[in-house]
Design a protein around this motif. Structure first.
Motif, mmCIF file in Angstrom:
data_model
loop_
_atom_site.group_PDB
_atom_site.id
_atom_site.type_symbol
_atom_site.label_atom_id
_atom_site.label_comp_id
_atom_site.label_asym_id
_atom_site.label_seq_id
_atom_site.Cartn_x
_atom_site.Cartn_y
_atom_site.Cartn_z
ATOM 1 N N ARG A 7 -22.355 -22.466 -35.901
ATOM 2 C CA ARG A 7 -23.083 -21.928 -35.028
ATOM 3 C C ARG A 7 -21.401 -20.328 -35.210
ATOM 4 N NH1 ARG A 7 -27.123 -22.055 -31.334
ATOM 5 N NH2 ARG A 7 -27.716 -24.186 -31.868
ATOM 6 N N SER A 8 -22.369 -19.695 -33.786
ATOM 7 C CA SER A 8 -20.826 -18.612 -33.952
ATOM 8 C C SER A 8 -20.076 -18.344 -32.733
ATOM 9 C CB SER A 8 -21.808 -17.071 -33.715
ATOM 10 O OG SER A 8 -22.088 -17.524 -33.004
ATOM 11 N N ALA A 9 -18.908 -18.028 -32.231
ATOM 12 C CA ALA A 9 -17.951 -18.247 -31.145
ATOM 13 C C ALA A 9 -18.166 -16.980 -30.846
ATOM 14 C CB ALA A 9 -16.502 -18.210 -32.392
ATOM 15 N N GLU A 60 -32.459 -14.751 -31.108
ATOM 16 C CA GLU A 60 -30.930 -14.229 -31.276
ATOM 17 C C GLU A 60 -30.240 -14.886 -32.708
ATOM 18 O OE1 GLU A 60 -28.725 -14.476 -27.784
ATOM 19 O OE2 GLU A 60 -30.129 -14.138 -25.998
ATOM 20 N N PRO A 61 -30.524 -13.636 -33.969
ATOM 21 C CA PRO A 61 -29.986 -14.865 -34.616
ATOM 22 C C PRO A 61 -28.399 -14.437 -34.698
ATOM 23 C CG PRO A 61 -31.205 -12.440 -34.959
ATOM 24 C CD PRO A 61 -31.078 -12.734 -33.859
ATOM 25 N N TRP A 62 -27.781 -13.899 -34.247
ATOM 26 C CA TRP A 62 -26.615 -14.260 -34.243
ATOM 27 C C TRP A 62 -25.893 -15.332 -33.959
ATOM 28 C CZ3 TRP A 62 -29.491 -9.883 -32.091
ATOM 29 C CH2 TRP A 62 -29.897 -10.087 -30.160
ATOM 30 N N ARG A 63 -26.603 -15.665 -32.925
ATOM 31 C CA ARG A 63 -26.045 -17.089 -32.954
ATOM 32 C C ARG A 63 -25.605 -18.468 -33.935
ATOM 33 N NH1 ARG A 63 -27.709 -19.474 -27.392
ATOM 34 N NH2 ARG A 63 -27.894 -20.860 -27.529
ATOM 35 N N LYS A 64 -26.311 -18.142 -34.762
ATOM 36 C CA LYS A 64 -25.931 -19.308 -35.753
ATOM 37 C C LYS A 64 -25.300 -18.224 -37.022
ATOM 38 C CE LYS A 64 -29.422 -22.514 -34.834
ATOM 39 N NZ LYS A 64 -30.869 -23.544 -35.363
ATOM 40 N N VAL A 65 -24.595 -19.165 -38.276
ATOM 41 C CA VAL A 65 -23.999 -18.609 -38.933
ATOM 42 C C VAL A 65 -23.782 -19.494 -39.897
ATOM 43 C CG1 VAL A 65 -22.422 -16.783 -38.082
ATOM 44 C CG2 VAL A 65 -21.393 -19.356 -38.603
ATOM 45 N N GLU A 66 -23.313 -18.941 -41.332
ATOM 46 C CA GLU A 66 -23.411 -20.550 -42.822
ATOM 47 C C GLU A 66 -21.832 -20.806 -41.907
ATOM 48 O OE1 GLU A 66 -25.387 -19.187 -46.299
ATOM 49 O OE2 GLU A 66 -27.217 -18.260 -45.208
ATOM 50 N N ALA A 67 -21.929 -22.641 -42.528
ATOM 51 C CA ALA A 67 -20.283 -22.485 -42.688
ATOM 52 C C ALA A 67 -20.132 -22.919 -43.551
ATOM 53 C CB ALA A 67 -20.790 -24.058 -41.672
#
Length: 378
Positions: A87-89, A43-50
Motif C-alpha cells: 500500500r502507498s504511504a 483509486e489505483p494509487w492506494r496500492k503499490v508493488e512491494a
C-alpha cells in the motif's frame, strides 16, 4: 392515558423532531461503510508493488517529496501514515489557504502517485456530513448528538410498541405481508425491519455517540473494567520544559519511526503525528493490521530530543481501554470483517428508512382521522 399509548406519543413526536437528521446520518453512514473497498477499486494509487526484502523509506524522505510543491508548509506540521506492505504511504497537511491536502507516495521510492484536496473528495464530504451535517463543530456536536440520542430512545420505544399483545399476533410481527395494500406494506416495513435492525442500530448509534462525547467512552471503559481503575491507562505524557533538551541528530520523524518499528515489529500500519518543537509531545500510533484500528500501540516522544516519554502496548491495556480502542471498528462493522460491514450497511439503510416509513404512517393516520369530519360537515 395508558402506558403504551403514552409511549406511542413519545415515539411519534421524537421521531418527527429527529427524523431528518437520523435519515441523513444513517444514509451517509451506509455509504461510508464500504469506502475502503470502493476506493481500492477506483483509486489505483492506494496500492503499490512491494519489492522483495525492501524496507520503506524514512518519513523525512516522504515529507520532502510530498512538500516539494508546498514550500510554505513545514515538515514538522505534517501527518505521515504507512499503510502496510503493498500500500502507498500518505502525507497529510493543511496549506496556507486552508486546503486539507493528502499526498499519496510510493513508500519505497518516494514517487508522488496522487494528491487531492480533501474538501472536494467524495468520501471526505460524506464523512463530514455524517459527523457534522456541514455545520460548525460546536453546533453539530449537539444537533447530531441530540438526534442520535433521540434515535436510541426511538429504538427502545419502538420495541415496546412492536411487542404483540396476543400470541397469535406474533407471526405477523416477524413477516412482511407483501400481497397487502401499499399502506400495510409500509407499516410492516417500519415495524418488521425496525425490529430486526434494532439491536445493530442501537450499537451503531451508541458507538457514534461515544465518538461525539469522549466522556461517554471513558464511562464505558470504567464499567467494562468492573469499576476498577488501572494506573497505566491514566498516565499522560508530559514534556518537562524546564529541562534543556538536545535536538535529535536526525529529523525527529525519522527517530520516532525507527523507534516504533523496533518496539512494535508486527505492526503493519503506522501513523506519525506532527513533530513540531513545543510543549506538547510528538505522538505516534501503530496498528497490527492495515485499515483496522483496534489492535493499537500508543507512543509519545519528546518534541526536541525524540526521547520516548511513554509507550502503551495493546497487550498490557485493560479490558476497558481495549474496548475503547475497538469503538471505530465496531461502529463501521469491520470488527467482524466483510460480514460485519454488510450487517452494518443493511442496518444503516434500514435506520435511514425508519423516519420515512414512520412519517408515511403518521401522515396516513392524520388524513384518515380528518375524513369523518369532512363527511359530517357535508
Amino acid at each position: 392515558m395508558k402506558a403504551k399509548k403514552l409511549v406511542g406519543k413519545l415515539h411519534l413526536w421524537l421521531g418527527l423532531a429527529s427524523g431528518l437528521v437520523v435519515f441523513i446520518v444513517s444514509l451517509t453512514g451506509a455509504i461510508f461503510v464500504f469506502q475502503d473497498e470502493i476506493r481500492d477499486l477506483t483509486e489505483p494509487w492506494r496500492k503499490v508493488e512491494a519489492p522483495a526484502r525492501a524496507a520503506p523509506l524514512l518519513p523525512s524522505r516522504l515529507q520532502a517529496a510530498a512538500l516539494a510543491r508546498y514550500p510554505e508548509v513545514a515538515r514538522q506540521e505534517t501527518w505521515v501514515t504507512y499503510f502496510g506492505p503493498g500500500r502507498s504511504a500518505t502525507v497529510f497537511f493543511t496549506t496556507k489557504d486552508g486546503a486539507r491536502t493528502q499526498v499519496y507516495l510510493n513508500p519505497y521510492t518516494a514517487q508522488v502517485l496522487h494528491e487531492h484536496d480533501l474538501r472536494t473528495h467524495f468520501f471526505s464530504i460524506v464523512q463530514e456530513i455524517h459527523m457534522t451535517l456541514l455545520l460548525p463543530e460546536a453546533v453539530a456536536k449537539w444537533v447530531v448528538g441530540g438526534s442520535v440520542l433521540i434515535f436510541v430512545v426511538m429504538l427502545l420505544t419502538g420495541l415496546v410498541l412492536w411487542w404483540p399483545k396476543r400470541r397469535q399476533e406474533r407471526k405477523q410481527r416477524f413477516t412482511i405481508k407483501w400481497g397487502a395494500r401499499w399502506r400495510r406494506i409500509n407499516y410492516d416495513l417500519h415495524n418488521v425491519l425496525g425490529f430486526y435492525a434494532a439491536s445493530i442500530g442501537l450499537v451503531l448509534a451508541l458507538t457514534g455517540l461515544f465518538m461525539l462525547f469522549p466522556w461517554l467512552l471513558t464511562s464505558i471503559a470504567y464499567v467494562a473494567n468492573g469499576g476498577q481503575t488501572y494506573p497505566q491507562d491514566l498516565i499522560t505524557a508530559k514534556v518537562d520544559t524546564l529541562q534543556p533538551a538536545t535536538a535529535a541528530p536526525t529529523p525527529l520523524s525519522d527517530v520516532v519511526y525507527q523507534t516504533v518499528r523496533r518496539r512494535s515489529p508486527q505492526a503493519q500500519m503506522i501513523l506519525l503525528g506532527p513533530t513540531g518543537a513545543g510543549k506538547e509531545p510528538a505522538y505516534c500510533w501503530t496498528y497490527q493490521q492495515a485499515l483496522h484500528y483496534y489492535h493499537r500501540d500508543d507512543y509519545a516522544f519528546h518534541p526536541v530530543s525524540g526521547q520516548e516519554l511513554q509507550a502503551s502496548f495493546h497487550a498490557t491495556k485493560s479490558a476497558g481501554t481495549k474496548l475503547t480502542d475497538m469503538n471505530y471498528d465496531i461502529h463501521t462493522g469491520q470488527i467482524l470483517g466483510l460480514g460485519g460491514k454488510i450487517v452494518a450497511f443493511l442496518a444503516s439503510l434500514i435506520s435511514a428508512s425508519l423516519p420515512v416509513t414512520g412519517t408515511i404512517i403518521w401522515w396516513g393516520r392524520r388524513n384518515k382521522a380528518k375524513k369523518p369530519r369532512k363527511l359530517q360537515a357535508a
